[in-house]
Motif scaffolding. Structure first.
Motif, mmCIF file in Angstrom:
data_model
loop_
_atom_site.group_PDB
_atom_site.id
_atom_site.type_symbol
_atom_site.label_atom_id
_atom_site.label_comp_id
_atom_site.label_asym_id
_atom_site.label_seq_id
_atom_site.Cartn_x
_atom_site.Cartn_y
_atom_site.Cartn_z
ATOM 1 N N ILE A 15 0.819 -1.214 0.000
ATOM 2 C CA ILE A 15 0.000 0.000 0.000
ATOM 3 C C ILE A 15 0.850 1.260 0.000
ATOM 4 O O ILE A 15 0.377 2.322 -0.372
ATOM 5 C CB ILE A 15 -1.025 0.032 1.160
ATOM 6 C CG1 ILE A 15 -0.327 0.139 2.504
ATOM 7 C CG2 ILE A 15 -1.977 -1.137 1.088
ATOM 8 C CD1 ILE A 15 -1.257 0.573 3.610
ATOM 9 N N GLY A 16 2.119 1.121 0.383
ATOM 10 C CA GLY A 16 3.019 2.270 0.316
ATOM 11 C C GLY A 16 3.520 2.540 -1.091
ATOM 12 O O GLY A 16 3.945 3.649 -1.412
ATOM 13 N N GLN A 17 3.462 1.536 -1.967
ATOM 14 C CA GLN A 17 3.993 1.659 -3.317
ATOM 15 C C GLN A 17 2.928 1.941 -4.370
ATOM 16 O O GLN A 17 3.235 2.486 -5.424
ATOM 17 C CB GLN A 17 4.729 0.372 -3.706
ATOM 18 C CG GLN A 17 5.966 0.131 -2.875
ATOM 19 C CD GLN A 17 6.550 -1.261 -3.109
ATOM 20 O OE1 GLN A 17 5.981 -2.089 -3.802
ATOM 21 N NE2 GLN A 17 7.697 -1.505 -2.498
ATOM 22 N N GLU A 18 1.693 1.531 -4.092
ATOM 23 C CA GLU A 18 0.653 1.688 -5.103
ATOM 24 C C GLU A 18 -0.724 1.762 -4.463
ATOM 25 O O GLU A 18 -0.910 1.318 -3.333
ATOM 26 C CB GLU A 18 0.703 0.521 -6.096
ATOM 27 C CG GLU A 18 0.589 -0.844 -5.437
ATOM 28 C CD GLU A 18 0.896 -1.981 -6.375
ATOM 29 O OE1 GLU A 18 0.118 -2.179 -7.329
ATOM 30 O OE2 GLU A 18 1.895 -2.662 -6.150
ATOM 31 N N ALA A 19 -1.662 2.317 -5.168
ATOM 32 C CA ALA A 19 -3.038 2.418 -4.673
ATOM 33 C C ALA A 19 -3.696 1.046 -4.737
ATOM 34 O O ALA A 19 -3.605 0.346 -5.739
ATOM 35 C CB ALA A 19 -3.826 3.422 -5.500
ATOM 36 N N ILE A 54 -9.822 4.769 2.398
ATOM 37 C CA ILE A 54 -10.286 6.128 2.161
ATOM 38 C C ILE A 54 -10.906 6.178 0.761
ATOM 39 O O ILE A 54 -10.242 5.820 -0.209
ATOM 40 C CB ILE A 54 -9.117 7.145 2.247
ATOM 41 C CG1 ILE A 54 -8.340 6.998 3.557
ATOM 42 C CG2 ILE A 54 -9.623 8.570 2.038
ATOM 43 C CD1 ILE A 54 -9.094 7.357 4.797
ATOM 44 N N PRO A 55 -12.166 6.636 0.663
ATOM 45 C CA PRO A 55 -12.797 6.713 -0.665
ATOM 46 C C PRO A 55 -11.952 7.541 -1.638
ATOM 47 O O PRO A 55 -11.492 8.629 -1.305
ATOM 48 C CB PRO A 55 -14.144 7.402 -0.383
ATOM 49 C CG PRO A 55 -14.425 7.094 1.069
ATOM 50 C CD PRO A 55 -13.074 7.069 1.729
ATOM 51 N N GLY A 56 -11.712 6.975 -2.797
ATOM 52 C CA GLY A 56 -10.945 7.661 -3.830
ATOM 53 C C GLY A 56 -9.436 7.514 -3.687
ATOM 54 O O GLY A 56 -8.702 7.765 -4.624
ATOM 55 N N GLU A 57 -8.971 7.109 -2.515
ATOM 56 C CA GLU A 57 -7.528 6.934 -2.280
ATOM 57 C C GLU A 57 -7.133 5.484 -2.110
ATOM 58 O O GLU A 57 -5.989 5.126 -2.309
ATOM 59 C CB GLU A 57 -7.099 7.700 -1.026
ATOM 60 C CG GLU A 57 -7.165 9.196 -1.140
ATOM 61 C CD GLU A 57 -6.675 9.869 0.135
ATOM 62 O OE1 GLU A 57 -5.647 9.426 0.690
ATOM 63 O OE2 GLU A 57 -7.321 10.825 0.580
ATOM 64 N N GLY A 58 -8.063 4.660 -1.665
ATOM 65 C CA GLY A 58 -7.751 3.266 -1.378
ATOM 66 C C GLY A 58 -7.278 3.118 0.055
ATOM 67 O O GLY A 58 -7.576 3.939 0.919
ATOM 68 N N TYR A 59 -6.506 2.063 0.299
ATOM 69 C CA TYR A 59 -6.022 1.791 1.650
ATOM 70 C C TYR A 59 -4.827 2.681 1.962
ATOM 71 O O TYR A 59 -3.918 2.820 1.153
ATOM 72 C CB TYR A 59 -5.626 0.324 1.799
ATOM 73 C CG TYR A 59 -6.828 -0.592 1.842
ATOM 74 C CD1 TYR A 59 -7.588 -0.699 3.007
ATOM 75 C CD2 TYR A 59 -7.223 -1.314 0.731
ATOM 76 C CE1 TYR A 59 -8.700 -1.517 3.051
ATOM 77 C CE2 TYR A 59 -8.333 -2.138 0.773
ATOM 78 C CZ TYR A 59 -9.066 -2.236 1.936
ATOM 79 O OH TYR A 59 -10.178 -3.042 1.980
ATOM 80 N N VAL A 60 -4.857 3.276 3.150
ATOM 81 C CA VAL A 60 -3.743 4.111 3.601
ATOM 82 C C VAL A 60 -3.433 3.773 5.049
ATOM 83 O O VAL A 60 -4.319 3.432 5.832
ATOM 84 C CB VAL A 60 -4.043 5.631 3.475
ATOM 85 C CG1 VAL A 60 -4.208 6.043 2.032
ATOM 86 C CG2 VAL A 60 -5.261 6.016 4.275
ATOM 87 N N CYS A 61 -2.163 3.870 5.380
ATOM 88 C CA CYS A 61 -1.714 3.614 6.741
ATOM 89 C C CYS A 61 -1.838 4.904 7.524
ATOM 90 O O CYS A 61 -1.220 5.907 7.189
ATOM 91 C CB CYS A 61 -0.267 3.115 6.743
ATOM 92 S SG CYS A 61 0.303 2.672 8.393
ATOM 93 N N LYS A 62 -2.643 4.863 8.555
ATOM 94 C CA LYS A 62 -2.824 6.029 9.410
ATOM 95 C C LYS A 62 -1.763 5.947 10.499
ATOM 96 O O LYS A 62 -1.935 5.275 11.496
ATOM 97 C CB LYS A 62 -4.222 6.047 10.028
ATOM 98 C CG LYS A 62 -5.341 6.064 9.002
ATOM 99 C CD LYS A 62 -5.306 7.283 8.141
ATOM 100 C CE LYS A 62 -6.028 8.389 8.829
ATOM 101 N NZ LYS A 62 -6.225 9.565 8.023
ATOM 102 N N LYS A 63 -0.642 6.614 10.257
ATOM 103 C CA LYS A 63 0.459 6.590 11.222
ATOM 104 C C LYS A 63 0.043 7.312 12.491
ATOM 105 O O LYS A 63 -0.786 8.202 12.458
ATOM 106 C CB LYS A 63 1.702 7.235 10.627
ATOM 107 C CG LYS A 63 2.189 6.458 9.444
ATOM 108 C CD LYS A 63 3.527 6.913 9.011
ATOM 109 C CE LYS A 63 3.889 6.057 7.816
ATOM 110 N NZ LYS A 63 5.219 6.040 7.466
#
Length: 156
Positions: A15-19, A54-63
């Protein structure tokens, strides 16, 4: 099946490299890396890693967000030292401060730290397998600003 930390590290890398927009897509990308997992396991991993969709962003790591303004001043200045002997770390405090610090950490910990045990002047941190001292310090620095300066050097 691969160990949890390897699978979780792969999830973070992907998830850090691609949506990535779905769990099916993420499972497929893990499979391409030779890692098999069920949807239930993936869901638990996403929760443990604090990853949100996140809608429109995909999976993101909430640090972890810095909590500089919310940490009580007395706790911020109460850290005498921190020393690692993985999978444990010990934070030394003045007598009487450890229970409050452990309680504070338990409310703010994330992936590398499983939990704490407090004495009168020491807090033991249980570190999850596969996490390094550096990774753990990165998380702690967000929770307890300036803790790196308290790191005890290893004596030869």
């Amino acid at each position: 099946m691969r160990p949890t930390h390897t699978r979780q590290q792969a999830i973070l890398e992907i998830i850090g490299q691609e949506a990535v927009f779905s769990q099916d897509e993420l499972l497929e990308k893990l499979s391409l890396r030779g890692i098999s997992a069920t949807q239930a396991t993936l869901s638990r991993d996403l929760k443990a890693l604090n990853i949100q969709k996140i809608p429109g962003e995909g999976y993101v790591c909430k640090k972890p967000q810095p909590v500089r303004s919310s940490i009580p001043t007395s706790l911020a200045g109460s850290i005498v030292s921190i020393e690692f002997s993985l999978p444990l770390a010990v934070i030394k405090t003045p007598v009487g401060f450890a229970p409050a610090l452990a309680s504070y950490l338990d409310r703010h910990i994330s992936a590398p730290i499983m939990g704490t045990i407090a004495g009168d002047d020491a807090v033991f941190l249980a570190i999850r397998a596969g996490y390094t001292q550096h990774q753990t310090l990165d998380v702690l620095e967000h929770i307890l600003p300036g803790i790196r300066a308290r790191l005890e050097p290893i004596e030869d």
